[in-house]
Write a protein that holds these residues in place. Structure first.
Motif, PDB file in Angstrom:
ATOM      1  N   ILE A 279       0.852  -1.205   0.000  1.00 30.64           N
ATOM      2  CA  ILE A 279       0.000   0.000   0.000  1.00 30.64           C
ATOM      3  C   ILE A 279       0.884   1.250   0.000  1.00 30.64           C
ATOM      4  CG2 ILE A 279      -1.604   1.375   1.412  1.00 30.64           C
ATOM      5  CD1 ILE A 279      -2.893  -1.291   2.287  1.00 30.64           C
ATOM      6  N   ASP A 280       1.935   1.223   0.816  1.00 29.82           N
ATOM      7  CA  ASP A 280       2.832   2.392   0.886  1.00 29.82           C
ATOM      8  C   ASP A 280       3.562   2.585  -0.442  1.00 29.82           C
ATOM      9  OD1 ASP A 280       2.023   2.860   3.430  1.00 29.82           O
ATOM     10  OD2 ASP A 280       3.776   1.972   4.393  1.00 29.82           O
TER      11      ASP A 280
ATOM     12  N   SER B 109       1.431   4.172  -2.901  1.00 31.04           N
ATOM     13  CA  SER B 109       1.051   5.546  -2.575  1.00 31.04           C
ATOM     14  C   SER B 109       2.122   6.527  -3.039  1.00 31.04           C
ATOM     15  CB  SER B 109       0.861   5.707  -1.061  1.00 31.04           C
ATOM     16  OG  SER B 109       0.120   4.644  -0.560  1.00 31.04           O
TER      17      SER B 109
ATOM     18  N   TRP C 285       2.402  16.930  -4.733  1.00 29.63           N
ATOM     19  CA  TRP C 285       1.107  17.578  -5.007  1.00 29.63           C
ATOM     20  C   TRP C 285      -0.107  16.736  -4.678  1.00 29.63           C
ATOM     21  CZ3 TRP C 285       2.132  22.362  -5.179  1.00 29.63           C
ATOM     22  CH2 TRP C 285       3.347  22.794  -5.690  1.00 29.63           C
ATOM     23  N   GLU C 286       0.021  15.421  -4.645  1.00 28.43           N
ATOM     24  CA  GLU C 286      -1.176  14.611  -4.367  1.00 28.43           C
ATOM     25  C   GLU C 286      -1.022  13.738  -3.125  1.00 28.43           C
ATOM     26  OE1 GLU C 286      -2.629  12.730  -7.963  1.00 28.43           O
ATOM     27  OE2 GLU C 286      -3.180  14.671  -8.817  1.00 28.43           O
TER      28      GLU C 286
ATOM     29  N   PRO D 179       0.059  14.587  -0.278  1.00 27.58           N
ATOM     30  CA  PRO D 179      -0.433  15.279   0.934  1.00 27.58           C
ATOM     31  C   PRO D 179      -1.953  15.182   1.142  1.00 27.58           C
ATOM     32  CG  PRO D 179       1.152  16.666  -0.218  1.00 27.58           C
ATOM     33  CD  PRO D 179       0.846  15.508  -1.137  1.00 27.58           C
ATOM     34  N   THR D 180      -2.712  14.664   0.160  1.00 29.08           N
ATOM     35  CA  THR D 180      -4.148  14.463   0.370  1.00 29.08           C
ATOM     36  C   THR D 180      -4.447  13.074   0.940  1.00 29.08           C
ATOM     37  OG1 THR D 180      -4.585  13.523  -1.832  1.00 29.08           O
ATOM     38  CG2 THR D 180      -4.678  15.936  -1.639  1.00 29.08           C
ATOM     39  N   GLY D 181      -3.406  12.219   1.055  1.00 28.19           N
ATOM     40  CA  GLY D 181      -3.627  10.857   1.553  1.00 28.19           C
ATOM     41  C   GLY D 181      -4.056   9.890   0.468  1.00 28.19           C
ATOM     42  N   LEU D 182      -3.803  10.264  -0.774  1.00 32.15           N
ATOM     43  CA  LEU D 182      -4.198   9.434  -1.912  1.00 32.15           C
ATOM     44  C   LEU D 182      -3.409   8.119  -1.929  1.00 32.15           C
ATOM     45  CD1 LEU D 182      -6.059   9.756  -4.451  1.00 32.15           C
ATOM     46  CD2 LEU D 182      -4.014  10.451  -5.712  1.00 32.15           C
ATOM     47  N   GLN D 183      -4.074   7.036  -2.286  1.00 29.26           N
ATOM     48  CA  GLN D 183      -3.409   5.771  -2.596  1.00 29.26           C
ATOM     49  C   GLN D 183      -4.226   5.104  -3.700  1.00 29.26           C
ATOM     50  OE1 GLN D 183      -5.907   3.634  -1.699  1.00 29.26           O
ATOM     51  NE2 GLN D 183      -5.333   2.693   0.274  1.00 29.26           N
TER      52      GLN D 183
ATOM     53  N   ALA E  46      -8.003   4.583  -3.583  1.00 29.27           N
ATOM     54  CA  ALA E  46      -8.661   5.894  -3.649  1.00 29.27           C
ATOM     55  C   ALA E  46      -8.727   6.389  -5.097  1.00 29.27           C
ATOM     56  CB  ALA E  46      -7.934   6.896  -2.762  1.00 29.27           C
TER      57      ALA E  46
ATOM     58  N   GLY F  87     -11.458   4.630  -6.569  1.00 34.47           N
ATOM     59  CA  GLY F  87     -12.707   5.235  -6.096  1.00 34.47           C
ATOM     60  C   GLY F  87     -13.057   6.495  -6.873  1.00 34.47           C
ATOM     61  N   LEU F  88     -12.053   7.349  -7.105  1.00 35.26           N
ATOM     62  CA  LEU F  88     -12.281   8.599  -7.849  1.00 35.26           C
ATOM     63  C   LEU F  88     -12.769   8.303  -9.275  1.00 35.26           C
ATOM     64  CD1 LEU F  88      -9.041  10.539  -6.765  1.00 35.26           C
ATOM     65  CD2 LEU F  88     -11.386  11.141  -6.119  1.00 35.26           C
TER      66      LEU F  88
ATOM     67  N   ALA G 292      -3.315  11.698 -11.394  1.00 28.37           N
ATOM     68  CA  ALA G 292      -4.748  11.410 -11.552  1.00 28.37           C
ATOM     69  C   ALA G 292      -5.566  12.706 -11.546  1.00 28.37           C
ATOM     70  CB  ALA G 292      -5.217  10.479 -10.436  1.00 28.37           C
ATOM     71  N   GLY G 293      -5.153  13.677 -10.748  1.00 27.06           N
ATOM     72  CA  GLY G 293      -5.889  14.935 -10.639  1.00 27.06           C
ATOM     73  C   GLY G 293      -5.791  15.818 -11.863  1.00 27.06           C
TER      74      GLY G 293
ATOM     75  N   THR H  60     -14.846  14.748  -9.150  1.00 27.58           N
ATOM     76  CA  THR H  60     -15.127  13.440  -8.552  1.00 27.58           C
ATOM     77  C   THR H  60     -14.563  13.426  -7.140  1.00 27.58           C
ATOM     78  OG1 THR H  60     -14.970  11.037  -8.848  1.00 27.58           O
ATOM     79  CG2 THR H  60     -13.035  12.330  -9.462  1.00 27.58           C
TER      80      THR H  60
ATOM     81  N   THR I 140     -13.835  10.646  -3.387  1.00 26.47           N
ATOM     82  CA  THR I 140     -13.925   9.332  -2.747  1.00 26.47           C
ATOM     83  C   THR I 140     -13.724   9.509  -1.262  1.00 26.47           C
ATOM     84  OG1 THR I 140     -13.171   7.017  -2.857  1.00 26.47           O
ATOM     85  CG2 THR I 140     -11.465   8.699  -2.949  1.00 26.47           C
TER      86      THR I 140
ATOM     87  N   PHE J 259       1.104   8.616   5.984  1.00 23.84           N
ATOM     88  CA  PHE J 259       0.078   9.662   6.055  1.00 23.84           C
ATOM     89  C   PHE J 259      -0.619   9.528   7.398  1.00 23.84           C
ATOM     90  CE2 PHE J 259      -4.191  11.369   4.969  1.00 23.84           C
ATOM     91  CZ  PHE J 259      -3.810  12.588   4.469  1.00 23.84           C
TER      92      PHE J 259
ATOM     93  N   TYR K 284     -11.355   9.540   5.440  1.00 18.16           N
ATOM     94  CA  TYR K 284     -11.179  10.943   5.041  1.00 18.16           C
ATOM     95  C   TYR K 284     -11.580  11.097   3.576  1.00 18.16           C
ATOM     96  CZ  TYR K 284      -6.521   9.059   3.685  1.00 18.16           C
ATOM     97  OH  TYR K 284      -5.496   8.311   3.165  1.00 18.16           O
TER      98      TYR K 284
ATOM     99  N   MET L 152      -5.948  17.989  -6.983  1.00 21.51           N
ATOM    100  CA  MET L 152      -6.375  16.989  -6.002  1.00 21.51           C
ATOM    101  C   MET L 152      -6.476  17.711  -4.664  1.00 21.51           C
ATOM    102  SD  MET L 152      -6.969  13.611  -6.066  1.00 21.51           S
ATOM    103  CE  MET L 152      -6.026  12.989  -7.451  1.00 21.51           C
TER     104      MET L 152
END
Lengths: 405, 145
Positions: A140-141, A144, A152-153, A155-159, A162, A165-166, A266-267, B72, B74, B84, B90, B104
């Protein structure tokens, strides 16, 4: 691209027309006792035998990377495979190609280019992955930081779930697909896996009910809609059509290919519900002079259901917004109108990292060589293979055709 | 350009800290800024070393309204990265700012503590986290408009 460029594809059957002549695979799943290099050697040996060659006929090795650890990756980079296969002093080079989940397409392009330009005669392409045995939190790490901009991404906790999911949220919003229709995608893949003895979930059934009642992991993705990390290995051998014709009754050629890198982050994709498939398909279909209506089957990257649905719509195998509903009606299941991901895909054959896309490519070759056993698509002649890497950064398409002597 | 001129030339962005630093500093003060090309005026997110439109290396910053559309989103409920340091669940979203650029972001929960009220394409607005949060994780936060 500003102007249309029509690439000079090799003449079918010519000395620079690349040909897939053999495949090798070992089962995917959790196999803690199997070593990384042991998997590579076994898959390679099976592919070389299937190609009716001797190991010393291989003069070029192209390696699909592993993602489970740096030491094994380093073994790939520094020619350990050549030595383990007894090919040191014999192969011209051993080189790794890497674009994540779309590596199989890019490795194939590279191998075909080496053959077409006379730089290689018999190319071995091989992958080995140990995701199933690796520590889950470590993976997982790793997922991520790989393919996600750390400044840039992250810091939102994206993995990766997620990101799944988006994409799924966007796809469901645009298509109006229900949770049950999305779940039907995973069920169809599982039904195919139930026909594939090498699939991680060969022996386990899956139902829509089981999926929608499983816990939510990253809305709207449920636990049974997440890819299961697997150990696995596979290989294939490529040569020229003139070489193939000496020993083989049938082989597989590349009718054309297309590709589009739509983003890194992704963003930043202009529309996560579309990605790069429309652009890539335009190029691939023009190059091959055939399209979805002429295909007998497809093998398209599927690490999440929505990723597959979006690809099918961009490939025009499904009409816009209808892919999930078509799955729900059984169009892509065993016995359905359009056989798809006939090995069970990443979602049910097992997600072997970069190897997951390679497993789909190998399945496409297997079907066109008519070596599909219980899941053989009758008289399969044309297969569309689709790959995508990273955060679905690209769409890569290979138009595969069965050729005979 | 002669070699000597290249060696003297420091008129370019040399590392990511020159990009993340000003962005995080603005967030800590409750402002959302994006990169702006000094030559073609393109607004850029995430910030780059060269303008993606005209390839100029002359780049500055511009404050934006913070109004945008939620492309979008999630809600991550299990398996946050161990690097993190936030407990799940969250909310994460992708926002297309009215000024054009996309990013993002983190999503604030509603008064009921959930993210159930969010839908794709809805209007959202920038609602900064406090300076302590930004010091840990320099992300832009948005809320339903």
């Amino acid at each position: 691209m500003s102007e249309i460029w029509t690439p000079p594809y090799p003449e079918p059957g010519s000395a620079n027309d690349a040909a897939f002549i053999g495949i090798g695979e070992i089962p995917s799943g959790v196999y803690r006792e199997r070593g990384f290099m042991a998997q590579i050697v076994e898959a390679s040996a099976r592919a070389i035998k299937d190609a009716q060659l001797s190991h010393t006929d291989i003069d070029q090795i192209v390696l699909i990377p592993c993602l489970h650890g740096i030491p094994d990756q380093a073994d790939l980079i520094f020619s350990r495979v050549a030595e383990e296969l007894g090919l040191h002093g014999k192969v011209k080079s051993s080189v790794m190609v890497h674009s994540g989940g779309s590596t199989s397409d890019n490795a194939t392009r590279m191998a075909a280019g080496l053959i077409a330009s006379g730089q290689a005669r018999n190319v071995l392409v091989v992958y080995s992955e140990r995701w199933g045995s690796a520590d889950l939190q470590d993976m997982i790490d790793m997922l991520s930081v790989n393919g996600i901009p750390r400044e840039w991404e992250a810091p939102t906790g994206l993995q990766f779930n997620a990101i799944g999911g988006l994409i799924t949220q966007r796809y469901m919003h645009q298509s109006g697909s229900s949770a049950e229709e999305m779940a039907a995608i995973c069920v169809a893949l599982r039904d195919w896996a139930n026909l594939n003895p090498n699939a991680m979930y060969y022996a386990k059934k899956l139902t829509i009910e089981k999926i929608v009642n499983s816990k939510m992991i990253s809305d709207p993705i449920h636990a049974f809609e997440c890819p299961f990390l697997a150990d696995g290995a596979g290989a294939f051998v490529m040569t020229s059509a003139t070489e193939a014709a000496k020993k083989q009754d049938a082989w597989v050629r590349i009718g054309g290919s297309g590709g589009c890198v739509s983003h890194y982050a992704a963003g930043q994709d202009a529309d996560l519900g579309v990605l790069g498939w429309v652009e890539a398909a335009k190029e691939a279909y023009e190059a091959a002079s055939w399209g979805p209506e002429d295909a007998d089957l497809g093998e398209v990257y599927d690490s999440y259901a929505a990723v597959l649905a979006i690809a099918l719509e961009g490939l025009q195998i499904s009409s816009k917004g209808e892919a999930a509903r078509e799955f729900h009606k059984g169009r892509f299941s065993p016995g359905g109108e359009f056989p798809l991901n006939t090995n069970g895909g990443l979602l049910s054959a097992g997600h072997t990292g970069v190897g997951g896309g390679t497993a789909l490519l190998i399945e496409g070759i297997r079907q066109l060589l008519h070596r599909g056993d219980d899941r053989q698509v009758p008289n399969a002649r044309r297969c569309i293979v689709g790959g995508t890497g990273g955060s679905y950064m690209d769409a890569q398409i290979m138009m595969l055709e069965r050729a005979t002597r | 350009m002669a070699t000597a001129d290249v060696l003297k030339d420091t008129g370019y962005i040399q590392n990511d800290t020159e990009l993340t630093g000003p962005f995080a500093a603005a967030l800590a003060k409750g402002n959302l800024i994006v990169q702006k090309c000094n030559d073609c005026a393109a607004l850029i997110m995430y910030p780059k070393y060269r303008c993606p439109a005209c390839f100029s290396g002359s780049l500055g910053w511009e404050q934006v309204s913070g109004a945008g559309q939620l492309q979008t989103f999630t809600i991550l409920r299990y398996g946050p990265p161990s690097t993190f340091d936030v407990e799940a669940p969250y909310g994460i979203g992708i926002v297309k700012l009215d000024e054009g650029p996309q990013l993002m972001c983190r999503l604030h929960p509603g008064p009921d503590g959930t993210w159930d009220h969010y839908v794709c394409n809805q209007r959202v607005s920038f609602a900064p986290a406090d300076a302590a949060e930004i010091a840990e994780r320099a992300a832009a936060w948005f809320t339903a408009a």
